[in-house]
Scaffold this motif. Structure first.
Motif, short mmCIF file in Angstrom:
data_model
loop_
_atom_site.label_atom_id
_atom_site.label_comp_id
_atom_site.label_asym_id
_atom_site.label_seq_id
_atom_site.Cartn_x
_atom_site.Cartn_y
_atom_site.Cartn_z
N PRO A 88 26.63 -25.18 -60.55
CA PRO A 88 26.29 -25.72 -59.23
C PRO A 88 26.94 -27.08 -58.94
CG PRO A 88 24.35 -24.77 -60.25
CD PRO A 88 25.43 -24.77 -61.30
N LEU A 91 30.78 -26.72 -57.67
CA LEU A 91 31.08 -25.99 -56.44
C LEU A 91 31.88 -26.85 -55.46
CD1 LEU A 91 27.62 -24.32 -55.70
CD2 LEU A 91 29.74 -23.07 -56.15
N HIS A 93 32.99 -28.03 -51.64
CA HIS A 93 32.18 -28.29 -50.45
C HIS A 93 32.04 -27.01 -49.62
CE1 HIS A 93 30.54 -30.26 -46.90
NE2 HIS A 93 31.49 -29.68 -46.19
N ARG A 96 29.66 -24.54 -51.34
CA ARG A 96 28.29 -25.05 -51.23
C ARG A 96 27.75 -24.81 -49.81
NH1 ARG A 96 25.44 -28.62 -54.42
NH2 ARG A 96 27.31 -28.83 -55.74
N LEU A 122 20.08 -25.73 -55.00
CA LEU A 122 20.98 -25.28 -53.95
C LEU A 122 20.26 -24.63 -52.78
CD1 LEU A 122 23.82 -23.65 -56.10
CD2 LEU A 122 23.96 -25.78 -54.79
#
Length: 226
Positions: A88, A91, A93, A96, A122
């Motif tokens: 996580p 990731l 941008h 995400r 997330l």
């Protein structure tokens, strides 16, 4: 539902498998996927193996398409959603943002796997397993729990047909246990005749649905080869 939709019957429920490797549960309006292994290539980069880091974007694009096509309001990921716990944090941008947008459209349940046991922030809910409709959804398959749905093993059917051998990911179940194929763009697979499946499945009651390029195929266990 189209007339050519392949149905998968398991533990008193009806599912619609998708050629992507996802499983749509219409009665619960839920989309199930296993073994996304997001950020797999970036984890290899940390170890000095510089491979193109496009796997996460490809996987999320396919997942977003399946979510749109089915209109599912729940998204259940059966573990190993990330290749490593630090996934996580690595990731991009854009990736995400894509995850955030999907979390806004559907309730996302992240089940922990052996690659990603730690929770993250997330969006959605992180948990070890989920019980719904009398079924138990988890990451690692096991015997002795009727109605168990899992991933982990990346099942594939290896068959000989029309003079050639074909090996493709598959859904496999024996009425008690259902194992989903790996969904991630950079995941491998394991022949369901491998010993890892031998103590889990009752091969006398096996039902196999193999993924094609754009459709699904029921496979008789008699066609399986090692």
């Amino acid at each position: 539902m189209r007339e050519d939709t392949q149905l998968l019957h398991f533990a008193g429920h009806v599912f619609e498998p998708l050629a992507s490797g996802a499983l749509y549960w219409r009665a619960e309006n839920a989309l199930l996927v296993a073994d996304l292994h997001l950020e797999k290539m970036s984890s290899f980069a940390r170890q000095g193996q510089l491979l193109p880091p496009y796997d996460t974007g490809l996987t999320l694009k396919r997942l977003d398409s399946d979510l749109t096509a089915t209109g599912a309001r729940s998204l259940i990921a059966l573990g190993d959603s990330f290749h490593r716990d630090y996934g996580p944090q690595s990731l991009s941008h854009q990736d995400r943002t894509t995850i955030a947008q999907m979390c806004a459209r559907a309730d996302w349940f992240w089940l922990s796997g052996n690659h990603d046991p730690a929770p993250h922030a997330l969006g959605g809910q992180c948990m070890a397993q989920l019980e719904r409709g009398g079924l138990v959804l988890t990451h690692e398959p096991r015997r002795g729990t009727p109605g168990l749905m899992a991933g982990h093993l990346h099942p594939a059917a290896h068959i000989y047909i029309n003079g050639r051998a074909i090996r493709r990911p598959c859904f496999v179940n024996d009425g008690q246990l259902l194992i989903l194929p790996a969904y991630g763009a950079s995941t491998g697979n394991l022949n369901i005749l491998d010993r890892a499946f031998a103590d889990l499945l009752d091969f006398s009651s096996l039902a196999i649905t193999m993924l094609g390029r754009d459709r699904l195929y029921p496979v008789s266990p008699r066609r399986l080869i090692a």
